[in-house]
Design a protein around this motif. Structure first.
Motif, PDB file in Angstrom:
ATOM      1  N   GLY A 242     -62.935 -91.667  17.645  1.00 21.94           N
ATOM      2  CA  GLY A 242     -61.992 -92.443  16.892  1.00 21.94           C
ATOM      3  C   GLY A 242     -62.895 -93.022  15.462  1.00 21.94           C
ATOM      4  O   GLY A 242     -63.224 -93.641  14.660  1.00 21.94           O
ATOM      5  N   ILE A 243     -63.672 -92.040  14.692  1.00 19.03           N
ATOM      6  CA  ILE A 243     -64.427 -91.588  13.855  1.00 19.03           C
ATOM      7  C   ILE A 243     -63.490 -90.429  12.591  1.00 19.03           C
ATOM      8  O   ILE A 243     -63.773 -89.322  12.997  1.00 19.03           O
ATOM      9  N   ALA A 244     -62.969 -91.918  11.595  1.00 16.40           N
ATOM     10  CA  ALA A 244     -62.396 -90.935  10.910  1.00 16.40           C
ATOM     11  C   ALA A 244     -63.103 -90.257   9.672  1.00 16.40           C
ATOM     12  O   ALA A 244     -61.997 -89.040   9.453  1.00 16.40           O
ATOM     13  N   ARG A 245     -64.465 -91.152   9.204  1.00 18.28           N
ATOM     14  CA  ARG A 245     -64.710 -89.898   8.216  1.00 18.28           C
ATOM     15  C   ARG A 245     -65.778 -88.881   8.618  1.00 18.28           C
ATOM     16  O   ARG A 245     -67.086 -89.032   9.483  1.00 18.28           O
ATOM     17  N   VAL A 246     -65.442 -87.999   8.747  1.00 15.47           N
ATOM     18  CA  VAL A 246     -66.361 -86.703   8.753  1.00 15.47           C
ATOM     19  C   VAL A 246     -66.662 -85.255   8.145  1.00 15.47           C
ATOM     20  O   VAL A 246     -66.033 -85.021   7.517  1.00 15.47           O
ATOM     21  N   ILE A 247     -67.508 -84.879   7.857  1.00 12.13           N
ATOM     22  CA  ILE A 247     -67.809 -84.284   6.714  1.00 12.13           C
ATOM     23  C   ILE A 247     -68.393 -82.579   7.647  1.00 12.13           C
ATOM     24  O   ILE A 247     -68.740 -82.611   8.468  1.00 12.13           O
ATOM     25  N   PHE A 248     -68.035 -81.846   7.101  1.00 12.49           N
ATOM     26  CA  PHE A 248     -67.761 -80.868   7.324  1.00 12.49           C
ATOM     27  C   PHE A 248     -67.559 -79.090   6.564  1.00 12.49           C
ATOM     28  O   PHE A 248     -66.238 -79.289   5.908  1.00 12.49           O
ATOM     29  N   PRO A 249     -68.215 -78.607   6.882  1.00 16.20           N
ATOM     30  CA  PRO A 249     -67.742 -77.417   6.083  1.00 16.20           C
ATOM     31  C   PRO A 249     -66.491 -76.477   6.892  1.00 16.20           C
ATOM     32  O   PRO A 249     -65.871 -76.759   7.732  1.00 16.20           O
ATOM     33  N   GLU A 250     -65.381 -75.839   5.585  1.00 12.83           N
ATOM     34  CA  GLU A 250     -64.656 -74.772   6.402  1.00 12.83           C
ATOM     35  C   GLU A 250     -64.944 -73.806   7.197  1.00 12.83           C
ATOM     36  O   GLU A 250     -64.009 -73.765   8.000  1.00 12.83           O
ATOM     37  N   VAL A 251     -65.973 -73.454   6.614  1.00 12.22           N
ATOM     38  CA  VAL A 251     -66.778 -72.235   8.054  1.00 12.22           C
ATOM     39  C   VAL A 251     -68.071 -72.747   8.091  1.00 12.22           C
ATOM     40  O   VAL A 251     -68.732 -73.547   7.762  1.00 12.22           O
ATOM     41  N   GLU A 252     -67.815 -73.102   9.546  1.00  6.74           N
ATOM     42  CA  GLU A 252     -68.788 -73.314  10.963  1.00  6.74           C
ATOM     43  C   GLU A 252     -69.989 -72.283  10.383  1.00  6.74           C
ATOM     44  O   GLU A 252     -70.598 -71.394  11.207  1.00  6.74           O
ATOM     45  N   ARG A 253     -71.290 -72.947   9.522  1.00  5.55           N
ATOM     46  CA  ARG A 253     -72.589 -72.479   9.145  1.00  5.55           C
ATOM     47  C   ARG A 253     -73.410 -73.990   9.111  1.00  5.55           C
ATOM     48  O   ARG A 253     -72.545 -75.059   8.614  1.00  5.55           O
ATOM     49  N   ILE A 254     -74.816 -73.755   9.277  1.00  8.20           N
ATOM     50  CA  ILE A 254     -75.450 -74.522   8.923  1.00  8.20           C
ATOM     51  C   ILE A 254     -75.501 -74.794   8.099  1.00  8.20           C
ATOM     52  O   ILE A 254     -76.117 -76.569   7.475  1.00  8.20           O
ATOM     53  N   GLY A 255     -76.139 -73.949   7.012  1.00  2.00           N
ATOM     54  CA  GLY A 255     -76.072 -74.650   5.421  1.00  2.00           C
ATOM     55  C   GLY A 255     -75.114 -75.074   4.777  1.00  2.00           C
ATOM     56  O   GLY A 255     -75.108 -75.585   4.075  1.00  2.00           O
ATOM     57  N   SER A 256     -74.039 -74.071   5.534  1.00  4.18           N
ATOM     58  CA  SER A 256     -72.634 -75.258   4.425  1.00  4.18           C
ATOM     59  C   SER A 256     -72.335 -76.157   4.809  1.00  4.18           C
ATOM     60  O   SER A 256     -72.000 -76.965   4.185  1.00  4.18           O
ATOM     61  N   ALA A 257     -72.802 -77.054   5.462  1.00  2.13           N
ATOM     62  CA  ALA A 257     -72.813 -78.840   6.293  1.00  2.13           C
ATOM     63  C   ALA A 257     -73.610 -79.453   5.903  1.00  2.13           C
ATOM     64  O   ALA A 257     -73.035 -80.367   4.689  1.00  2.13           O
TER      65      ALA A 257
END
Length: 274
Positions: A242-257
């Motif tokens: 139920g969490i609508a706002r989630v920030i994440f990178p297109e490519v899964e990387r710690i630094g990119s996040a």
């Protein structure tokens, strides 16, 4: 001014904490470790038996689903003085791999999967596997402490015989850590929470439900706390809670996040100034 200046971020993973903290601090953030995963490695005879089976080429296909699973199997082979035999066997095998970390870990062992997912998910892996017939074949299925019902059902529907390999399991995280994390969230002491795997999502929301605080927790994430995910699979787990706002990178990387989180706050500052 650095984009995460003064922002306090809870890291829920249990690995590479110093590296992640450094990335946060380089952006001006304040990182705190709140491990919510509870991963436990299995050092038992069953895993050694499975390593022996892998070295003896006992399977037609081998499906790896996590990087740490590959690492644990390899480390167990090292302890058994069977690492060279394991790598030789895997290089000859037909291998399917889910997730960037898994493929990256295999690459370090000079192993190239024949099949890879298209989006980091089990569903993506199944889409790619569907092009191959596993009818009557023997499959080694490395899991990661969580059930994979759709994958196992697909193997059964395709008349494959599979052996589950569990290098590690997910156990509940420490109650005192979860109490601290939940209280910090509810008391407004955190600006963001960094989720690096789906078990962390489930553990946090399960703990909140047990403490009759699920609605309050969801309100925190909708009002002031930014949910940061390492990639789209973990982000989907948050959406399902139920969490609508989630920030994440297109490519899964710690630094990119971390960069995505910094960008979010920078854009928020611009919106505030307008």
């Amino acid at each position: 001014m650095k984009k995460l200046a003064g922002k306090k971020v809870a890291i829920l993973g249990s690995r590479k904490i110093e590296d992640i903290s450094k990335l946060m601090e380089n952006q001006g953030g304040i990182a705190v470790s709140r491990p919510a995963q509870g991963t436990a490695l299995l050092k038992d005879e069953k895993l050694q038996d499975h390593v022996e089976m892998l070295t003896e080429c006992s399977f037609d296909w081998i499906i790896f689903t996590t990087g740490i699973g590959v690492e644990t199997i390899y480390q167990t082979a090292l302890e058994m003085n069977r690492s060279d035999a394991l790598i030789s066997s895997l290089q000859k095998a037909r291998i399917a791999s889910r997730g960037y970390k898994t493929a990256h870990t295999l690459k370090k062992l000079n192993i190239t999967p024949e099949v890879r997912d298209d989006d980091g998910s089990m569903a993506g892996l199944l889409r790619e596997l569907s092009a191959h017939s596993l009818d009557g074949m023997k499959v080694a299925l490395q899991l990661h402490g969580d059930p994979a019902p759709h994958l196992k059902q697909w193997l059964e529907n395709n008349h494959a015989e599979y052996e589950e390999i569990l290098p590690y399991i997910h156990i509940p995280p420490e109650k005192k850590v979860m109490n601290l994390l939940l209280s910090e969230l509810l008391d407004g002491k955190l600006d963001s929470v960094f989720f690096t795997s789906t078990p962390q999502v489930r553990n946090l929301f399960s703990f909140a439900r047990k403490n009759n605080a699920e609605d309050e927790l969801k309100t925190c994430f909708s009002d002031r706390v930014v949910a940061l995910s390492v990639g789209k699979v973990t982000a989907q787990a948050l959406h399902e809670e139920g969490i609508a706002r989630v920030i994440f990178p297109e490519v899964e990387r710690i630094g990119s996040a971390v960069i995505e989180l910094a960008r979010f706050y920078a854009e928020e500052d611009i919106r505030t100034d307008v």
